[in-house]
Design a protein around this motif. Structure first.
Motif, PDB file in Angstrom:
ATOM      1  N   ALA A  25       0.936  -1.011  -0.259  1.00  0.00           N
ATOM      2  CA  ALA A  25      -0.381   0.426  -0.037  1.00  0.00           C
ATOM      3  C   ALA A  25       0.710   1.049   0.389  1.00  0.00           C
ATOM      4  O   ALA A  25       1.524   1.336   0.880  1.00  0.00           O
ATOM      5  CB  ALA A  25      -1.102  -0.255   1.069  1.00  0.00           C
ATOM      6  N   PRO A  26       0.266   2.241  -0.413  1.00  0.00           N
ATOM      7  CA  PRO A  26       1.492   3.256  -0.849  1.00  0.00           C
ATOM      8  C   PRO A  26       1.377   4.218   0.390  1.00  0.00           C
ATOM      9  O   PRO A  26      -0.377   3.830   0.756  1.00  0.00           O
ATOM     10  CB  PRO A  26       0.893   4.507  -1.916  1.00  0.00           C
ATOM     11  N   ALA A  27       2.592   4.768   0.173  1.00  0.00           N
ATOM     12  CA  ALA A  27       2.764   6.213   2.116  1.00  0.00           C
ATOM     13  C   ALA A  27       1.007   7.141   1.356  1.00  0.00           C
ATOM     14  O   ALA A  27       1.364   8.087   0.342  1.00  0.00           O
ATOM     15  CB  ALA A  27       3.642   6.582   2.011  1.00  0.00           C
ATOM     16  N   SER A  28       0.139   7.128   2.559  1.00  0.00           N
ATOM     17  CA  SER A  28      -0.717   8.345   2.300  1.00  0.00           C
ATOM     18  C   SER A  28      -0.280   9.786   3.079  1.00  0.00           C
ATOM     19  O   SER A  28       0.599   9.221   4.630  1.00  0.00           O
ATOM     20  CB  SER A  28      -1.675   8.053   2.735  1.00  0.00           C
ATOM     21  N   ALA A  29      -0.540  11.064   2.833  1.00  0.00           N
ATOM     22  CA  ALA A  29       0.259  11.772   3.798  1.00  0.00           C
ATOM     23  C   ALA A  29      -1.140  11.948   4.755  1.00  0.00           C
ATOM     24  O   ALA A  29      -0.454  12.763   6.190  1.00  0.00           O
ATOM     25  CB  ALA A  29      -0.071  13.412   2.586  1.00  0.00           C
ATOM     26  N   SER A  30      -2.399  11.463   5.281  1.00  0.00           N
ATOM     27  CA  SER A  30      -3.075  11.501   5.946  1.00  0.00           C
ATOM     28  C   SER A  30      -2.645  10.529   6.714  1.00  0.00           C
ATOM     29  O   SER A  30      -3.438  10.296   7.833  1.00  0.00           O
ATOM     30  CB  SER A  30      -4.592  11.591   5.316  1.00  0.00           C
ATOM     31  N   ARG A  31      -2.044   8.840   7.001  1.00  0.00           N
ATOM     32  CA  ARG A  31      -1.331   8.010   8.027  1.00  0.00           C
ATOM     33  C   ARG A  31      -0.972   8.369   8.229  1.00  0.00           C
ATOM     34  O   ARG A  31       0.522   8.772   7.769  1.00  0.00           O
ATOM     35  CB  ARG A  31      -1.843   6.423   6.680  1.00  0.00           C
ATOM     36  N   ILE A  32       0.282   7.906   9.641  1.00  0.00           N
ATOM     37  CA  ILE A  32       0.548   7.742  10.188  1.00  0.00           C
ATOM     38  C   ILE A  32       2.166   6.957   9.471  1.00  0.00           C
ATOM     39  O   ILE A  32       1.854   5.373   9.622  1.00  0.00           O
ATOM     40  CB  ILE A  32       1.205   7.814  11.349  1.00  0.00           C
TER      41      ILE A  32
END
Length: 573
Positions: A25-32
Motif C-alpha cells: 500500500a502506498p504511503a499516504s500523507a494522511s496516515r502515520i
C-alpha cells in the motif's frame, strides 16, 4: 568485484525508478508512517536518557517528514525485532540498514545517507592486527544481526564469532576480557568508548571490510514510499539541512562556506556622504565661502561614490549571471565527481590486494613493466596518483558546492527573537573538536543580561562558526590563543561579539578586501574566498555590522554587532 559494484549500483537506482516486484500500500500523507530503527546504535540512532529516540538518522527522518509533509512515528527497539516487524508490515520503513547483495533480494534501498567504516577494537596491550585475515581462527566479538555479522557469516567464519546483543554489549564484553578482539563500526564504537569511559579499549585497525552503505529500506516493491524518502533526502541536501544534521551528530567540522554576495563597506556609501553634509551644515555659520567649499567636496565625493556604486551594480549583475550558470552546470559536474569519490576507495583496495600478487610475481619472475613503467616505480607512484585523484575530486566538489550556495538566494529564512548567547554557545560547541586542534588556549566569556536580537539562528550560528574557524586557521602554533566575548552596548542599543586571536595578523592592504567575494589569502590550503563575504551579507541582512582590526604578527579582532530587538519591531528598527 566488478559484479558486486554493478549490483550495488542497480540496487541503489532501481528503487528510485519505480520498478517493483510487488505493490504494498502506498504511503499516504494522511496516515502515520511507522519508521523503525535500532535503539542502541549511537550516534546514528538510540534512546536517550529519557527513553526518547535520538541520533543523526532520527533527526534526518524528522527533517524528511517535515519537508515532505509526512506524519511519522519513530519506533526504536531491538534490531532483530524491528527487522521482523518490517517483514510483517508492522513497520513501514527502516531508517538505517546496511546495503548488501543478499538483503537487496528482500528489501529496496534508498540512496545512502551514511557510509559505515568497520574497525577492529582491542584492549590496550593486545597485539595489534592489520586486517580481518589475521583474526581467522580466533574468537571475535560481533553484534548479532549487524552488517559485520552477515559479512563474516558469508566468509564462513560463523563458528568463530561470539555474538552480542548490541554494539555497547560488544565493547563491554571486550573490556571485561571476553575475547581479545571485536569488529564493529568505527564511529559507534568510538562514541560508546567515550560515553561509557571504556578507557582500556582502542581501535587497532580501520577500513577492515568493504564500506557499508547505510540507507533507508522498505519491503520489496514499496517504491512510492521509498521515492518520498529519496526526494526528502535530496531536498535536505539542496537546502543545507542535511549538512547541519550531519555536523551536529557526526562531528565532521570544516569551515562552513555557504554564500551571499555582499560587501561590508556598502554602509560607507551612506555614512560618508551624510557625514560630509553634516560637517558642511555645522560650518555654515563661520563662513559662506567655507560652506560652499564643503558642499562642493561633498558633491564630488557623492559623484565618486555613485561611480563606484555603478561598478558594483555591474559586478552584481555578473554574479547573478554566474549564479544561473552555476545552477545549470553544477549537477553535471557533481555527478561524475561523486562517481570518482564513491569508486576511489574500491580502486585503492583493489590495488592493495593486487600488490601482494604482483610482489609474488616479481619474486618469481624478476622485474617487469606495467604500461611501460617498471613495477617498482608503479608500486611507489600509483597510490600517490590515486590519492591525488581523490583529493582533486574533493576539491572540485567543495568548490562547486560553494558556488551553488553563493548563487542561491534565500529571502524566506525565518527570523525570530533569540538569545545571542545561546547562538554563540552552540557555535562554540560545534567547533569544539576543531578548536582543540588549533589551540590549547581557547576562552569564551558571555555577557550577563543581554537583550534578545531578532534573527535566524542557523544563519547567525554559521557566521560565528566561520569567524572562530578563521581565527583558528590564523594561529601559527597551538600555544597561541583565541578569545570569544559577548557584551551589550547600551548606548548604541547593540549586542556585540568580539573574536580575538593571537595569530599572524592581516596585512593592511588586505583589510579592506576581506569581505570581497573570492578574495582569500588561503588559496593554497583550499580557501575559496566566500566565507567572510557570506558572513558579512548575513550580518547586513540582520541590520548589523562586521568590523576588523589587525596588526601583522600580533593577531586580529573581529567585531560583530547586531541591533537589540525592541517591542513591536524587528532588528531594532
Amino acid at each position: 568485484m566488478l559484479t558486486r559494484i554493478i549490483l550495488l549500483l542497480l540496487a541503489l537506482v532501481l528503487p528510485a525508478s519505480g520498478f517493483a516486484a510487488q505493490s504494498p500500500a502506498p504511503a499516504s500523507a494522511s496516515r502515520i508512517i511507522v519508521v523503525g530503527g535500532n535503539s542502541n546504535y549511537p550516534p546514528y540512532q538510540f534512546l536517550d536518557k529519557y527513553g526518547q529516540p535520538a541520533g543523526y538518522i532520527v533527526d534526518l527522518t524528522k527533517a524528511i517528514a517535515g519537508v515532505m509533509g509526512m506524519q511519522v512515528e519513530i519506533r526504536l527497539g531491538d534490531f532483530g525485532t524491528i527487522l521482523k516487524q518490517l517483514d510483517t508490515g508492522e513497520v513501514d520503513v527502516l531508517e538505517g540498514l546496511s546495503f548488501s547483495e543478499s538483503r537487496a533480494g528482500h528489501y529496496d534501498f534508498s540512496t545512502p545517507h551514511s557510509i559505515i567504516v568497520q574497525a577492529i577494537f582491542a584492549r590496550k596491550g593486545t597485539p595489534k592486527v592489520q586486517g580481518l585475515d589475521e583474526l581467522k581462527g580466533k574468537k571475535v566479538l560481533v553484534h548479532r544481526g549487524g552488517g559485520m555479522h552477515n559479512y563474516l557469516k558469508e566468509k564462513g567464519w560463523e563458528r568463530d564469532l561470539v555474538l552480542t546483543d548490541s554494539p555497547r554489549d560488544t565493547l563491554e564484553q571486550l573490556a571485561r576480557g571476553n575475547c581479545d578482539y571485536a569488529v564493529l563500526a568505527l564511529l559507534p564504537g568510538m562514541h560508546i568508548i567515550r560515553e561509557d569511559k571504556l578507557e582500556n579499549i582502542v581501535p587497532v585497525a580501520s577500513n577492515v571490510a568493504p564500506q557499508r552503505y547505510y540507507c533507508y529500506a522498505v519491503r520489496k516493491g514499496n517504491a512510492e514510499l521509498l521515492a518520498q524518502f529519496n526526494e526528502g533526502l535530496s531536498i535536505l541536501k539542496k537546502t543545507g539541512q542535511f549538512d547541519e544534521i550531519y555536523n551536529r551528530w557526526i562531528g565532521v567540522l570544516e569551515p562552513q562556506k555557504t554564500s551571499w554576495l555582499l560587501i561590508a563597506k556598502y554602509a560607507a556609501l551612506v555614512v560618508i556622504p551624510l557625514s560630509l553634509i553634516l560637517a558642511a551644515t555645522v560650518l555654515w555659520s563661520y563662513s559662506l565661502r567655507r560652506q560652499v567649499a564643503q558642499r562642493t567636496e561633498s558633491l564630488s565625493n557623492a559623484l565618486a561614490e555613485l561611480q563606484r556604486n555603478q561598478q558594483q551594480l555591474v559586478q552584481a549583475d555578473k554574479m547573478a549571471a554566474l549564479g544561473i550558470l552555476v545552477s545549470g552546470v553544477a549537477h553535471e559536474i557533481n555527478n561524475p565527481t561523486g562517481i570518482i569519490l564513491m569508486n576511489m576507495p574500491t580502486l585503492k583496495k583493489i590495488f592493495r590486494d593486487a600488490e601482494r600478487i604482483l610482489d609474488r610475481y616479481q619474486e618469481e619472475e624478476g622485474d617487469f613493466s606495467l604500461g611501460g613503467i617498471r613495477y617498482q616505480r608503479v608500486r611507489q607512484e600509483v597510490p600517490l596518483i590515486l590519492d591525488e585523484i581523490q583529493d582533486g575530486a574533493h576539491r572540485i566538489k567543495k568548490t562547486v558546492d560553494d558556488l551553488k550556495n553563493f548563487a542561491r538566494k534565500d529571502d524566506e529564512a525565518r527570523k525570530e527573537p533569540l538569545d545571542f548567547n545561546d547562538v554563540v554557545q552552540t557555535a562554540v560547541r560545534l567547533v569544539d573538536v576543531a578548536t582543540r586542534k588549533f589551540t590549547t588556549n581557547f576562552s569564551a566569556r558571555y555577557g550577563a543580561g543581554l537583550p534578545p536580537v531578532y534573527g535566524n539562528v542557523q544563519r547567525l550560528e554559521q557566521v560565528v562558526v566561520n569567524l572562530i574557524m578563521n581565527a583558528g586557521q590564523a594561529l601559527p602554533d597551538p600555544s597561541r590563543g583565541i578569545e570569544v566575548v559577548t557584551s551589550y552596548d547600551a548606548g548604541a542599543g547593540r549586542v556585540v561579539l568580539k573574536v580575538r586571536d593571537q595569530g599572524t595578523g592581516i596585512a593592511p592592504e588586505h583589510l579592506q578586501h576581506l569581505t570581497d567575494p573570492f578574495f582569500t589569502t588561503k588559496r593554497e590550503s583550499g580557501g575559496t574566498g566566500l566565507g567572510l563575504s557570506i558572513s558579512a551579507n548575513i550580518i547586513k541582512d540582520h541590520g548589523g555590522d562586521l568590523g576588523f582590526e589587525s596588526n601583522p604578527g600580533e593577531g586580529t579582532t573581529v567585531t560583530l554587532s547586531l541591533p537589540a530587538a525592541v517591542a513591536g519591531g524587528k532588528n531594532g528598527q
